[in-house]
Design a protein around this motif. Structure first.
Motif, PDB file in Angstrom:
ATOM      1  N   ASN A  36     -29.045  46.993 116.344  1.00 24.76           N
ATOM      2  CA  ASN A  36     -28.063  45.915 116.458  1.00 24.76           C
ATOM      3  C   ASN A  36     -27.850  45.481 117.907  1.00 24.76           C
ATOM      4  O   ASN A  36     -26.746  45.413 118.394  1.00 24.76           O
ATOM      5  CB  ASN A  36     -26.731  46.318 115.812  1.00 24.76           C
ATOM      6  CG  ASN A  36     -26.087  47.497 116.526  1.00 24.76           C
ATOM      7  OD1 ASN A  36     -26.768  48.304 117.113  1.00 24.76           O
ATOM      8  ND2 ASN A  36     -24.768  47.583 116.468  1.00 24.76           N
ATOM      9  N   TYR A  38     -28.267  42.281 119.763  1.00 28.90           N
ATOM     10  CA  TYR A  38     -28.535  40.896 119.403  1.00 28.90           C
ATOM     11  C   TYR A  38     -29.168  40.116 120.550  1.00 28.90           C
ATOM     12  O   TYR A  38     -29.973  39.225 120.319  1.00 28.90           O
ATOM     13  CB  TYR A  38     -27.242  40.209 118.951  1.00 28.90           C
ATOM     14  CG  TYR A  38     -26.535  40.950 117.859  1.00 28.90           C
ATOM     15  CD1 TYR A  38     -27.237  41.386 116.737  1.00 28.90           C
ATOM     16  CD2 TYR A  38     -25.187  41.246 117.950  1.00 28.90           C
ATOM     17  CE1 TYR A  38     -26.604  42.087 115.729  1.00 28.90           C
ATOM     18  CE2 TYR A  38     -24.541  41.937 116.947  1.00 28.90           C
ATOM     19  CZ  TYR A  38     -25.247  42.357 115.843  1.00 28.90           C
ATOM     20  OH  TYR A  38     -24.614  43.055 114.858  1.00 28.90           O
ATOM     21  N   SER A  41     -29.858  36.179 120.586  1.00 22.83           N
ATOM     22  CA  SER A  41     -30.905  35.686 119.696  1.00 22.83           C
ATOM     23  C   SER A  41     -30.370  34.742 118.632  1.00 22.83           C
ATOM     24  O   SER A  41     -31.117  34.312 117.758  1.00 22.83           O
ATOM     25  CB  SER A  41     -31.620  36.865 119.020  1.00 22.83           C
ATOM     26  OG  SER A  41     -30.689  37.671 118.329  1.00 22.83           O
ATOM     27  N   PHE A  44     -24.891  35.643 114.273  1.00 23.08           N
ATOM     28  CA  PHE A  44     -24.884  36.688 113.260  1.00 23.08           C
ATOM     29  C   PHE A  44     -23.508  36.706 112.599  1.00 23.08           C
ATOM     30  O   PHE A  44     -22.670  37.547 112.923  1.00 23.08           O
ATOM     31  CB  PHE A  44     -25.191  38.051 113.884  1.00 23.08           C
ATOM     32  CG  PHE A  44     -26.611  38.216 114.314  1.00 23.08           C
ATOM     33  CD1 PHE A  44     -27.516  38.898 113.529  1.00 23.08           C
ATOM     34  CD2 PHE A  44     -27.033  37.658 115.500  1.00 23.08           C
ATOM     35  CE1 PHE A  44     -28.828  39.044 113.942  1.00 23.08           C
ATOM     36  CE2 PHE A  44     -28.349  37.797 115.914  1.00 23.08           C
ATOM     37  CZ  PHE A  44     -29.246  38.489 115.130  1.00 23.08           C
ATOM     38  N   SER A  47     -23.687  40.814 110.099  1.00 21.06           N
ATOM     39  CA  SER A  47     -24.911  41.516 110.424  1.00 21.06           C
ATOM     40  C   SER A  47     -25.393  42.343 109.249  1.00 21.06           C
ATOM     41  O   SER A  47     -24.713  43.237 108.772  1.00 21.06           O
ATOM     42  CB  SER A  47     -24.687  42.433 111.627  1.00 21.06           C
ATOM     43  OG  SER A  47     -25.790  43.282 111.779  1.00 21.06           O
ATOM     44  N   ASP A 170     -18.671  43.400 110.653  1.00 21.69           N
ATOM     45  CA  ASP A 170     -19.777  43.753 111.525  1.00 21.69           C
ATOM     46  C   ASP A 170     -19.336  44.905 112.410  1.00 21.69           C
ATOM     47  O   ASP A 170     -18.145  45.122 112.608  1.00 21.69           O
ATOM     48  CB  ASP A 170     -20.165  42.545 112.380  1.00 21.69           C
ATOM     49  CG  ASP A 170     -21.437  42.777 113.157  1.00 21.69           C
ATOM     50  OD1 ASP A 170     -22.264  43.593 112.720  1.00 21.69           O
ATOM     51  OD2 ASP A 170     -21.609  42.133 114.198  1.00 21.69           O
ATOM     52  N   TYR A 271     -20.420  43.956 124.435  1.00 22.21           N
ATOM     53  CA  TYR A 271     -20.401  43.153 123.213  1.00 22.21           C
ATOM     54  C   TYR A 271     -19.761  41.804 123.551  1.00 22.21           C
ATOM     55  O   TYR A 271     -18.781  41.736 124.306  1.00 22.21           O
ATOM     56  CB  TYR A 271     -19.578  43.875 122.143  1.00 22.21           C
ATOM     57  CG  TYR A 271     -19.236  43.028 120.942  1.00 22.21           C
ATOM     58  CD1 TYR A 271     -20.034  43.051 119.801  1.00 22.21           C
ATOM     59  CD2 TYR A 271     -18.116  42.209 120.946  1.00 22.21           C
ATOM     60  CE1 TYR A 271     -19.721  42.272 118.702  1.00 22.21           C
ATOM     61  CE2 TYR A 271     -17.802  41.430 119.847  1.00 22.21           C
ATOM     62  CZ  TYR A 271     -18.599  41.461 118.732  1.00 22.21           C
ATOM     63  OH  TYR A 271     -18.282  40.683 117.654  1.00 22.21           O
ATOM     64  N   SER A 289     -19.380  34.870 115.029  1.00 18.69           N
ATOM     65  CA  SER A 289     -20.751  35.229 115.353  1.00 18.69           C
ATOM     66  C   SER A 289     -20.785  36.195 116.518  1.00 18.69           C
ATOM     67  O   SER A 289     -19.824  36.309 117.277  1.00 18.69           O
ATOM     68  CB  SER A 289     -21.571  33.980 115.704  1.00 18.69           C
ATOM     69  OG  SER A 289     -21.020  33.325 116.822  1.00 18.69           O
ATOM     70  N   THR A 291     -23.028  37.039 119.895  1.00 14.07           N
ATOM     71  CA  THR A 291     -24.051  36.492 120.774  1.00 14.07           C
ATOM     72  C   THR A 291     -24.811  37.601 121.492  1.00 14.07           C
ATOM     73  O   THR A 291     -26.027  37.574 121.590  1.00 14.07           O
ATOM     74  CB  THR A 291     -23.422  35.550 121.813  1.00 14.07           C
ATOM     75  OG1 THR A 291     -22.652  34.559 121.127  1.00 14.07           O
ATOM     76  CG2 THR A 291     -24.488  34.870 122.649  1.00 14.07           C
ATOM     77  N   TYR A 292     -24.071  38.580 122.014  1.00 16.53           N
ATOM     78  CA  TYR A 292     -24.700  39.708 122.701  1.00 16.53           C
ATOM     79  C   TYR A 292     -24.135  41.025 122.181  1.00 16.53           C
ATOM     80  O   TYR A 292     -22.946  41.138 121.895  1.00 16.53           O
ATOM     81  CB  TYR A 292     -24.424  39.654 124.204  1.00 16.53           C
ATOM     82  CG  TYR A 292     -25.347  38.763 124.986  1.00 16.53           C
ATOM     83  CD1 TYR A 292     -26.626  39.193 125.334  1.00 16.53           C
ATOM     84  CD2 TYR A 292     -24.945  37.493 125.382  1.00 16.53           C
ATOM     85  CE1 TYR A 292     -27.471  38.378 126.053  1.00 16.53           C
ATOM     86  CE2 TYR A 292     -25.791  36.673 126.111  1.00 16.53           C
ATOM     87  CZ  TYR A 292     -27.053  37.120 126.446  1.00 16.53           C
ATOM     88  OH  TYR A 292     -27.900  36.315 127.159  1.00 16.53           O
TER      89      TYR A 292
END
Length: 384
Positions: A36, A38, A41, A44, A47, A170, A271, A289, A291-292
């Motif tokens: 996990n 991310y 990318s 999410f 997830s 998530d 995060y 969502s 992102t990182y």
């Protein structure tokens, strides 16, 4: 709700505490299978990698022998800034079964009063579709699917009730050494951590000693750290932060962990999540969502702390129109300082600053605030 005596535990129940309560980590911690990260990318909303692990990151107390310690830090910003720090076990004793727990409470500016208190006492646990941990009349309960949790507290004449629901199902598990949830170098014992509910919404009320009944509403973040033994001697100290901000029509949440080890190694995990509210609403979201979610990667996350200044950056990518993120923060006053069961100190400081973040294809300036957490178990951190 009326506050009753703190420890209405029967003699029979008390006699069972040492044998029926024990620390149990979630089943996925320590396994080399988490993917996990991310890394910008894309979106999410839920997830499919980590959602099923959410239950593992909430309190794990089961009827078997064991030892260890756990900490949950609950942060709420809304009607009042609130910190609830729930802990069990003893960081200084590797064989101490966690039958005694603490709930540390900070509620800021309630009619000009800052509420700071600690509830300590024997833990009781109830299993089932709804799981409950209690210290006297103070309870934390959650459903087996980890989609909601409720808090009921009585401290210093104040009665607090919060009902919290996830805005996104998530979980972020840092993975130092590519081991699920690990914050420290791979070895035994390890220090673990996670972000089980990156973005939640709480509602409830606070009853004051003078019988005011104040409606509460706000956004929440919950973080979790633990070890199956005493705090490892190779850990010099632990710091973490939760930063939230509103810029135009989006809410960003930036969370980081930092572990300093005796050999000079520093591990960092970060995060970054985003929630888009329904126009005109602060508690209903069109989308959420991530992102990182990154661990020990200087190319994706750069953190700098110097005195009272904390700066963090994350690069852009096609998903953000190649626009990077930056957070420029300053630590301020002490929100609360609590004595850990192992004898150390954990201090919470205010954070304030600015962010530059992508939104709608452009870079947007915004104001951010948050909480900086410093563990003084073995680390002397200067914020002068």
């Amino acid at each position: 709700m009326h506050c009753k005596r703190l420890f209405p535990v029967s003699a029979a129940a008390a006699s069972l505490l040492s044998s029926v309560l024990a620390f149990q980590p979630g089943a996925d911690y320590g396994l080399a299978k988490t993917t996990n990260l991310y890394n910008c990318s894309g979106s999410f909303p839920t997830s499919n990698v980590t959602a099923t692990n959410s239950a593992d990151t909430l309190p794990q107390i089961e009827p078997s022998s064991g030892a260890g310690w756990e900490l949950w830090d609950f942060f709420m910003h809304g009607t009042f800034p609130i910190i609830l720090r729930w802990s069990q076990g003893d960081q200084s004793q590797c064989d101490a079964a966690p039958v005694i727990g603490n709930i540390d409470v900070v509620i800021l500016d309630v009619n000009g009063t800052n509420v700071r208190s600690t509830v300590t006492g024997p833990l009781t646990y109830k299993d089932g579709d709804v799981k409950v941990i209690s210290i006297g009349d103070n309870t934390i309960q959650w459903d087996a699917a980890a989609q909601w949790y409720n808090v009921t507290l009585c401290v210093d004449g104040y009665s607090l009730v919060l009902n919290t629901f996830q805005a996104m199902l998530d979980t972020f598990h840092p993975n130092v050494g590519k081991y699920n949830g690990r914050l420290s170098s791979v070895g035994d014992p390890g220090v673990f951590g996670s972000v089980p509910i990156p973005r939640g919404h709480s509602s409830g009320y606070l009853a004051t000693p003078d019988q005011q009944n104040i409606t509460l509403d706000g956004l929440t973040v919950l973080t979790h750290t633990f070890s199956q033994k005493a705090l490892p001697p190779y850990i010099n100290g632990y710091t973490a932060a939760v930063v939230w901000g509103y810029s135009r029509a989006f809410y960003d949440t930036h969370i980081f962990f930092q572990i300093d080890e005796a050999n000079g190694t520093v591990h960092e995990a970060a995060y970054l999540g985003r929630a888009i509210p329904v126009p005109g609403s602060t508690d209903i979201f069109q989308s959420t969502s991530v992102t990182y979610a990154v661990t020990d990667d200087a190319a994706l996350y750069h953190l700098s702390t110097s005195g009272k200044t904390i700066n963090a950056t994350l690069p852009g990518c096609p998903a953000t129109n190649n626009i990077s993120y930056s957070f420029n923060l300053t630590t301020g006053s002490v929100l609360g300082e609590f004595t850990d069961m192992g004898g150390g100190k954990t201090t919470y400081y205010t954070l304030n600053g600015t962010t530059l973040a992508p939104f709608g294809g452009i870079a947007v300036n915004g104001t951010v605030a948050g909480v900086f957490e410093v563990s003084h178990e073995r680390l002397s951190v200067s914020l002068q």
